[in-house]
Write a protein that holds these residues in place. Structure first.
Motif, short mmCIF file in Angstrom:
data_model
loop_
_atom_site.label_atom_id
_atom_site.label_comp_id
_atom_site.label_asym_id
_atom_site.label_seq_id
_atom_site.Cartn_x
_atom_site.Cartn_y
_atom_site.Cartn_z
N SER A 1 37.80 52.25 31.19
CA SER A 1 37.04 51.00 31.22
C SER A 1 36.96 50.52 29.78
O SER A 1 36.90 51.32 28.85
CB SER A 1 35.63 51.24 31.78
OG SER A 1 35.69 51.65 33.12
N ALA B 1 35.33 45.32 31.27
CA ALA B 1 36.32 45.23 32.33
C ALA B 1 36.68 46.65 32.73
O ALA B 1 36.88 47.51 31.88
CB ALA B 1 37.56 44.47 31.88
N LYS C 1 39.16 47.54 35.21
CA LYS C 1 40.52 47.83 35.66
C LYS C 1 41.46 46.73 35.17
O LYS C 1 41.06 45.65 34.75
CB LYS C 1 40.58 47.96 37.18
CG LYS C 1 40.17 46.73 37.95
CD LYS C 1 40.21 47.02 39.44
CE LYS C 1 39.97 45.77 40.26
NZ LYS C 1 38.64 45.21 40.06
N ASP D 1 41.40 42.63 35.01
CA ASP D 1 40.01 42.15 35.07
C ASP D 1 39.72 41.33 33.83
O ASP D 1 40.18 41.64 32.73
CB ASP D 1 39.03 43.34 35.11
CG ASP D 1 38.70 43.75 36.51
OD1 ASP D 1 37.87 44.67 36.67
OD2 ASP D 1 39.25 43.16 37.46
N LYS D 2 38.91 40.30 33.99
CA LYS D 2 38.45 39.52 32.85
C LYS D 2 36.95 39.66 32.74
O LYS D 2 36.23 39.35 33.70
CB LYS D 2 38.84 38.05 32.99
CG LYS D 2 38.31 37.17 31.85
CD LYS D 2 38.58 35.68 32.09
CE LYS D 2 40.00 35.33 31.86
NZ LYS D 2 40.23 33.87 31.92
N THR E 1 40.45 39.94 28.50
CA THR E 1 41.21 40.34 29.70
C THR E 1 41.84 41.70 29.46
O THR E 1 42.48 41.93 28.43
CB THR E 1 42.29 39.31 30.03
OG1 THR E 1 41.66 38.04 30.26
CG2 THR E 1 43.05 39.72 31.29
#
Lengths: 113, 116
Positions: free
Chosen positions: A32, A50, A52, A55-56, A65
């Motif tokens: 993470s 984020a 994964k 993800d943003k 991001t």
């Protein structure tokens, strides 16, 4: 081992300029990713995160991001303010919680009027 | 929001003396607190994990007899730098995990120790 590399500061910008603070990571698993901010005289505060790939995270106009292909998590803001002046830390954690954070060295941002 | 407070924010002491730094969670209970050390232009280095009611867990290379950690209550952890020397001068930061907020960590404002 796990590590986080941030661009060296200070980053000096005029108000309303576009901000990018680069962050790349090395990790043995799927971490993470976090950005923390430390305002003068205060403790670190979680800015965004984020968990994964793709993800943003976003908060207070800041975005980052999670890019697995480039192992990056660059922080951006379209228009900085003087009040954004602070030290920004990129961090990663391989656990489901926050207990094993690995931090970058921090990047100081100075925004002038 | 959750607040973690450290005290003192700055301390100057003579070589050979001991210094105690307090970390308090002001509006939540923290079974786990963490102590970090930050050198100039370096990242935060985790020193130890402090667990309420039990012994702290130290990271490799951190002297447990040098850096005494006590977590006697759910809102207070203390770090005592014993027999401080100039090389112990640093910025010490604590954090506490708020189990009620998805385990998020909240950080204190840090304590700058200068050993003369």
């Amino acid at each position: 081992g796990n590590s986080v590399t941030q661009m060296e500061g200070p980053v000096t910008l005029s108000e309303e300029a576009f901000l990018t603070i680069n962050c790349t990571y090395t990790a043995t698993g799927y971490p993470s990713l976090f950005w923390y901010v430390q305002y003068p005289g205060e403790g670190l505060q979680l800015l965004l995160k984020a968990t994964k790939a793709d993800d943003k995270g976003s908060n207070k106009g800041f975005e980052a991001t999670y890019r697995k292909e480039t192992t990056s998590f660059h922080l951006e803001k379209g228009s900085v303010q003087v009040s954004d002046s602070a030290v920004y830390f990129c961090a990663l954690s391989l656990t489901s919680g926050y207990s094993t954070l690995t931090f970058g060295k921090g990047t100081m941002l100075l925004v002038s009027p | 929001g959750a607040v973690v407070s450290q005290h003192p924010s700055r301390v100057i002491c003579k070589s050979g003396t001991s210094v105690k730094i307090e970390c308090r969670s002001l509006d939540f209970q923290a079974t786990t607190m963490f102590w970090y050390r930050q050198f100039p232009k370096k990242s935060l280095m985790l020193m130890a994990t402090s667990n309420e009611g039990s012994k702290a867990t130290y990271e490799q290379g951190v002297e447990k007899d040098k850096f005494l950690i006590n977590h006697a209550s759910l809102t207070l952890s203390t770090l005592t730098v014993t027999s401080a020397h100039p090389e112990d001068s640093s910025f010490y930061i604590c954090s506490a995990r708020n189990l009620g907020v998805t385990g998020e960590l909240f950080f204190g404002e840090g304590s700058r120790l200068t050993v003369l």
